[in-house]
Design a protein around this motif. Sequence first.
Motif, mmCIF file in Angstrom:
data_model
loop_
_atom_site.group_PDB
_atom_site.id
_atom_site.type_symbol
_atom_site.label_atom_id
_atom_site.label_comp_id
_atom_site.label_asym_id
_atom_site.label_seq_id
_atom_site.Cartn_x
_atom_site.Cartn_y
_atom_site.Cartn_z
ATOM 1 N N GLN A 210 -6.572 4.009 -2.032
ATOM 2 C CA GLN A 210 -6.577 2.805 -2.873
ATOM 3 C C GLN A 210 -6.863 3.178 -4.328
ATOM 4 O O GLN A 210 -6.264 2.617 -5.243
ATOM 5 N N ASN A 211 -7.756 4.145 -4.536
ATOM 6 C CA ASN A 211 -8.015 4.635 -5.900
ATOM 7 C C ASN A 211 -6.788 5.328 -6.476
ATOM 8 O O ASN A 211 -6.508 5.211 -7.667
ATOM 9 N N VAL A 212 -6.071 6.086 -5.633
ATOM 10 C CA VAL A 212 -4.850 6.757 -6.098
ATOM 11 C C VAL A 212 -3.851 5.714 -6.595
ATOM 12 O O VAL A 212 -3.260 5.873 -7.668
ATOM 13 N N VAL A 213 -3.679 4.655 -5.833
ATOM 14 C CA VAL A 213 -2.736 3.588 -6.193
ATOM 15 C C VAL A 213 -3.119 2.995 -7.548
ATOM 16 O O VAL A 213 -2.263 2.811 -8.418
ATOM 17 N N VAL A 214 -4.403 2.727 -7.743
ATOM 18 C CA VAL A 214 -4.870 2.138 -9.006
ATOM 19 C C VAL A 214 -4.787 3.152 -10.151
ATOM 20 O O VAL A 214 -4.255 2.840 -11.218
ATOM 21 N N ALA B 46 2.941 2.271 -3.051
ATOM 22 C CA ALA B 46 1.703 2.165 -2.270
ATOM 23 C C ALA B 46 2.022 2.010 -0.788
ATOM 24 O O ALA B 46 1.431 2.699 0.059
ATOM 25 N N ASN B 47 2.956 1.131 -0.470
ATOM 26 C CA ASN B 47 3.328 0.921 0.933
ATOM 27 C C ASN B 47 3.923 2.180 1.555
ATOM 28 O O ASN B 47 3.687 2.470 2.724
ATOM 29 N N GLN B 48 4.692 2.943 0.772
ATOM 30 C CA GLN B 48 5.260 4.190 1.287
ATOM 31 C C GLN B 48 4.159 5.214 1.573
ATOM 32 O O GLN B 48 4.219 5.937 2.569
ATOM 33 N N ILE B 49 3.164 5.267 0.708
ATOM 34 C CA ILE B 49 2.039 6.194 0.936
ATOM 35 C C ILE B 49 1.258 5.779 2.176
ATOM 36 O O ILE B 49 0.918 6.615 3.015
ATOM 37 N N TYR B 50 0.979 4.492 2.311
ATOM 38 C CA TYR B 50 0.244 4.020 3.492
ATOM 39 C C TYR B 50 1.047 4.291 4.775
ATOM 40 O O TYR B 50 0.470 4.674 5.799
ATOM 41 N N ALA B 51 2.350 4.114 4.709
ATOM 42 C CA ALA B 51 3.199 4.413 5.874
ATOM 43 C C ALA B 51 3.176 5.912 6.188
ATOM 44 O O ALA B 51 3.111 6.310 7.357
ATOM 45 N N LEU B 52 3.207 6.734 5.145
ATOM 46 C CA LEU B 52 3.126 8.191 5.329
ATOM 47 C C LEU B 52 1.798 8.565 5.988
ATOM 48 O O LEU B 52 1.754 9.387 6.907
ATOM 49 N N ASN B 53 0.722 7.954 5.529
ATOM 50 C CA ASN B 53 -0.603 8.237 6.094
ATOM 51 C C ASN B 53 -0.732 7.773 7.538
ATOM 52 O O ASN B 53 -1.528 8.323 8.296
ATOM 53 N N GLY C 285 3.959 23.291 9.354
ATOM 54 C CA GLY C 285 5.001 22.475 8.732
ATOM 55 C C GLY C 285 4.522 21.175 8.123
ATOM 56 O O GLY C 285 5.119 20.674 7.179
ATOM 57 N N TRP C 286 3.438 20.623 8.646
ATOM 58 C CA TRP C 286 2.964 19.341 8.119
ATOM 59 C C TRP C 286 2.664 19.431 6.629
ATOM 60 O O TRP C 286 2.878 18.468 5.893
ATOM 61 N N ARG C 287 2.156 20.571 6.174
ATOM 62 C CA ARG C 287 1.723 20.690 4.774
ATOM 63 C C ARG C 287 2.896 20.502 3.811
ATOM 64 O O ARG C 287 2.846 19.665 2.919
ATOM 65 N N THR C 288 3.916 21.302 3.991
ATOM 66 C CA THR C 288 5.041 21.223 3.059
ATOM 67 C C THR C 288 5.764 19.892 3.188
ATOM 68 O O THR C 288 6.151 19.305 2.175
ATOM 69 N N GLU C 289 5.904 19.389 4.412
ATOM 70 C CA GLU C 289 6.593 18.116 4.598
ATOM 71 C C GLU C 289 5.806 16.952 3.998
ATOM 72 O O GLU C 289 6.365 16.113 3.312
ATOM 73 N N ARG C 290 4.507 16.922 4.232
ATOM 74 C CA ARG C 290 3.680 15.823 3.725
ATOM 75 C C ARG C 290 3.680 15.798 2.195
ATOM 76 O O ARG C 290 3.846 14.750 1.585
ATOM 77 N N GLU D 88 5.376 13.858 -3.168
ATOM 78 C CA GLU D 88 5.998 14.092 -4.476
ATOM 79 C C GLU D 88 7.224 13.196 -4.654
ATOM 80 O O GLU D 88 7.461 12.660 -5.731
ATOM 81 N N ARG D 89 7.989 13.023 -3.591
ATOM 82 C CA ARG D 89 9.155 12.141 -3.664
ATOM 83 C C ARG D 89 8.726 10.700 -3.953
ATOM 84 O O ARG D 89 9.307 10.024 -4.793
ATOM 85 N N ILE D 90 7.677 10.251 -3.285
ATOM 86 C CA ILE D 90 7.194 8.875 -3.468
ATOM 87 C C ILE D 90 6.639 8.671 -4.878
ATOM 88 O O ILE D 90 6.942 7.681 -5.538
ATOM 89 N N LEU D 91 5.831 9.601 -5.332
ATOM 90 C CA LEU D 91 5.137 9.446 -6.612
ATOM 91 C C LEU D 91 6.010 9.772 -7.817
ATOM 92 O O LEU D 91 5.768 9.260 -8.912
ATOM 93 N N GLY D 92 6.969 10.652 -7.630
ATOM 94 C CA GLY D 92 7.709 11.178 -8.770
ATOM 95 C C GLY D 92 6.943 12.369 -9.335
ATOM 96 O O GLY D 92 5.732 12.499 -9.117
ATOM 97 N N ASN D 93 7.623 13.234 -10.044
ATOM 98 C CA ASN D 93 7.022 14.486 -10.485
ATOM 99 C C ASN D 93 5.789 14.286 -11.372
ATOM 100 O O ASN D 93 4.763 14.920 -11.160
ATOM 101 N N ASP D 94 5.868 13.408 -12.360
ATOM 102 C CA ASP D 94 4.750 13.232 -13.297
ATOM 103 C C ASP D 94 3.493 12.708 -12.597
ATOM 104 O O ASP D 94 2.396 13.243 -12.801
#
Length: 140
Positions: A37-41, A50-57, A76-81, A86-92
């Motif tokens: 929730q702090n990350v989202v804010v 936010a919903n994509q991150i929660y779904a990923l989690n 494999g979980w590390r690189t995939e997660r 990174e895809r959800i958040l964007g590079n910056d």
Amino acid sequence: MKKLLLMAMLVGTFGFTYAQSDYYNDYRRSITDVNWQNVVVDLVLTTVQANQIYALNDRYRDYDSWNRVYVRNPDGWRTERYAELERILGNDKYLKFKNKYYKGQNPVAYYNKNKNKDKRYKHMDKKVKVHKVKQGKGHH
């Protein structure tokens, strides 16, 4: 001599083992150690992000669901997660996330470092090395 060699090989094998459940525990910590929730804010994420991150989690809610996917490649979980994050958040925003929560270190490397720190057998590594040195000197 054969017993000694066999023991050294067994210790070496155990020194590098990292139980499947330990990989899963790292996976769970990658979720629970971060206040999402702090990350989202902090990163001013959209509702969709936010919903994509929660779904990923929530993707693997228990060990069995996680293990069905990663049974043959528990690393494999590390690189995939983190590729998905990174895809959800964007590079910056991913860079900002990485800097804040992983001190700029790649999260994949952060969790990978734990793999070779299995303390249950660390004390045995020293004994094997010392014994090999002593053994080598006796045969010259």
